[in-house]
Each structure stands twice: as C-alpha cells, then as structure tokens.
Design a protein around this motif. Structure first.
Motif, PDB file in Angstrom:
ATOM      1  N   ARG A   1      -8.847  -1.936  -0.813  1.00 40.53           N
ATOM      2  CA  ARG A   1      -8.363  -1.354   0.512  1.00 40.53           C
ATOM      3  C   ARG A   1      -6.965  -0.796  -0.003  1.00 40.53           C
ATOM      4  O   ARG A   1      -5.949  -0.845   0.777  1.00 40.53           O
TER       5      ARG A   1
ATOM      6  N   ASP B   1      -6.006   2.119  -0.190  1.00 41.04           N
ATOM      7  CA  ASP B   1      -5.621   3.120   0.441  1.00 41.04           C
ATOM      8  C   ASP B   1      -5.222   2.891   2.098  1.00 41.04           C
ATOM      9  O   ASP B   1      -4.892   3.939   2.642  1.00 41.04           O
ATOM     10  N   GLU B   2      -4.876   1.674   2.231  1.00 37.93           N
ATOM     11  CA  GLU B   2      -4.650   1.153   3.796  1.00 37.93           C
ATOM     12  C   GLU B   2      -3.141   0.423   3.722  1.00 37.93           C
ATOM     13  O   GLU B   2      -2.882  -0.376   4.384  1.00 37.93           O
TER      14      GLU B   2
ATOM     15  N   THR C   1      -1.991  -1.739   1.781  1.00 32.60           N
ATOM     16  CA  THR C   1      -2.051  -3.366   1.299  1.00 32.60           C
ATOM     17  C   THR C   1      -1.367  -3.202  -0.205  1.00 32.60           C
ATOM     18  O   THR C   1      -1.541  -2.302  -0.847  1.00 32.60           O
TER      19      THR C   1
END
Length: 348
Positions: A109, A111-112, A114
């Motif tokens: 993840r 691209d979020e 994190t």
C-alpha cells in the motif's frame, strides 16, 4: 554554399547557447559493496533489483510508474512472505502469519502514505530469567509478537540456513530484505529529497512547455546528454531538444505568385535543429515540398520556434520565389503530453 552557412550557424549556436551545466541526476544504482552475507541469496538479489526499480519509477508522473512499482513490490513481497512463514512455522511461532501478512499488505500500500519501506524487526534479549524474542513492525505495530526465549526456540531458529539462534535468524532476513528499501531511502527519501522534488517539477514543466519529438529525436537528444543518460539514474529533462528529421505540415505564402496561387499547405521536413524549450527559442534547417507549376516544388530554408508552440520560417524556391510559412505540428494536438516523459524514461 547556403546550406554550409546554415550548418555552420547551427554548430556555432550549440557552443554559444547550449547550457554547459550538467543535468540534475539521482543515481539509482544500489550500493552492493556493503552487503552482508545471507543464506537467502536469491532474495537479496531480488531486493537489489527492486531497489533500482523503486528509484527509477519514484517520480510517479505516469500511471505506468505506479503500476510498475505495485507489480515489482508484489512479486518481491510474495517471495519474502513465503520465506518468512517457512522459516518461522506457525506451530512454533504462533502469530507470525499475521505480522508477515501485515508487512506484506503495508508494503504493497505504498501509494497510501503508509511506511512501505519498514521491515519486521526480529529482536532477541537474553536477560536473566526474562529472555524474550520479539517481532515488531513499525509504524502501526498491530500484530507485534513477544515470545519467551528459551533453548527450544533458539534450536528452532537454528534450523534456518546460516543461523545459529534466533538473533542470527533475524539477521539473515534483514541482510536479505533491507537492500530493497535502504537503497531506495538513501537515493530518494533521505539524501536527495530536494533533488527529487525538483525533478518532478522539471518534468512537469517539460511536458507542458517543450516541443513534441519523434522517437529518433529523443534518441539523438539522449546521445547529446550521454553523460547523464548512461546508467540507472533519474535524470532531469534535457535543456536542449535535438530536432532531427522532424516532419510537419506548413501553411506557406509566396507573394510573387498570382493571386489564388500564393497560399497552400506544404509538407515540411526539419532536417536538423535545436530547441531551448526553457528559454522559448529554437530553430531548424527546413525543406518544404509543394507541387505546382508556378514555382519549384522544393524550397530550402529555416524555421524559428517560439515557446515551442509557434513556428515561422522562410524558404527559397528559386527564380525569386521566396516563401514564408507557419508550421502546423498536429502531433501536439493528438498526443498525450506524458508521452514526452515516457519516451525519455526508457533511457533512464
């Protein structure tokens, strides 16, 4: 003689106007000179390859950049997850599947926002009457583990090739996996964050303000900047675009002809030229073809480019029939501007 003079002018212009400063670059070559030996040799090799890919696609200018990172990360983390679970079986290390699953999902993840570069920290402590083995995954620590550490658990860890206890078992994984993310952090997040931001801004400006180039022109430009486009590196856009065998359409006017025959659409070929897209100026040696009886079919001259959007030129067709023309480059209308970046990205 006229062609020789124009070629001489172009050569002189390269020396006078071309920016002598090197292009901004960030090397994406992972540092493998400080690698520690690990029994997970193939996993470490994959980590080094991933480090380069993460860096080369880190500008995230196109959807393909993000898609490529997702694909590379999934392949790598799938292999690593399997290795973790085989090395630390659930029967002896209950909960390992969960924390490894968390690491797998967290890394994928990216691209979020994190912390996708985190690794599972395997920590052992040999304190009197309270020896512990811990599995910790920042920043969320949702499935962290804490085991009493005894000889039985150490013997289980020693089954991992190259390990003699749980501490060295953890080292085997850290040595194998960390190059993927430590090299990326070093190349992009830590030492070159300012450069990285500048590269993103520069490429966005290039896509908006530069002139469309055919693939062979991109190749010629990368050859001109061969010092920068010579290895796995993020490279700033070229300051000078090479114009080379560039076909366009032109609207030409020859005032000497009779009314009704003065204006026509001609086929133009820009043989060679230069475009300083940031400075808003460029020129090229150009020939025009327009088949008619009143004047020579082919004329030779030059084109001036203004802000990479407007082009005006002059050609001589013989017998005093000189023409003035405006270029109509349809490629700018019908192509995605991100194609400009994609063509150069192939040479990173």
């Amino acid at each position: 003689m006229k062609w020789n003079m124009l070629l001489l002018l172009m050569t002189f212009s390269v020396g006078v106007f071309a920016d002598s400063d090197d292009l901004t670059t960030i090397s994406c070559e992972p540092n493998d000179t400080t690698l520690n030996n690990t029994s997970f040799v193939e996993l470490q090799k994959d980590a080094l390859e991933l480090a380069t890919e993460l860096c080369l696609h880190s500008l995230h200018i196109t959807d393909e950049d993000i898609g490529s990172v997702k694909n590379e990360l999934k392949v790598f983390t799938d292999k690593a997850r399997k290795a973790y679970i085989e090395a630390f079986p659930e029967a002896s290390f209950p909960g390992v599947k969960k924390i490894v699953g968390q690491w797998h999902d967290q890394t994928n993840r990216f691209d979020e926002n994190t912390d996708f570069t985190s690794l599972i920290n395997i920590i052992d402590s040999y304190e009197p009457a309270n020896s512990r083995l811990k599995f910790q995954l920042p920043p969320f620590h949702e499935h962290d583990l804490d085991f009493p550490l005894d000889d039985k658990l150490d013997r289980e860890c020693a089954k991992i090739e190259g390990a003699s206890n749980c501490r060295t078992a953890g080292e085997q994984f850290r040595y194998a996996l960390s190059p993927a993310f430590s090299s990326y952090r070093n190349a992009v997040l830590e030492n070159n964050q300012g450069k990285h931001n500048d590269l993103v801004k520069s490429w966005n400006s290039f896509m908006d303000d530069s002139r469309y180039q055919w693939p062979w022109e991109v190749w010629a430009t990368t050859q001109y900047y061969s010092n920068e486009f010579n290895g796995p590196s993020l490279v700033a856009p070229p300051k000078v675009q090479i114009i080379f065998l560039h076909p366009t359409l032109a609207v030409e006017r020859i005032d000497n002809l009779e009314r009704g025959s003065r204006d026509s659409v001609a086929i133009a070929l820009e043989w060679a030229g230069l475009n300083w897209w940031e400075k808003g100026f460029g020129f090229s040696l150009t020939s025009l073809y327009w088949d008619r009886e009143e004047a020579d079919s082919i004329g030779h001259g030059f084109t001036l480019h203004i802000k990479s959007k407007y082009s005006i030129g002059f050609v001589h067709r013989g017998n005093g029939n000189n023409g003035v023309f405006f270029n109509v480059d349809l490629t700018e209308w019908f192509t995605d501007k991100k194609e400009k970046y994609k063509k150069y990205q192939k040479y990173f």
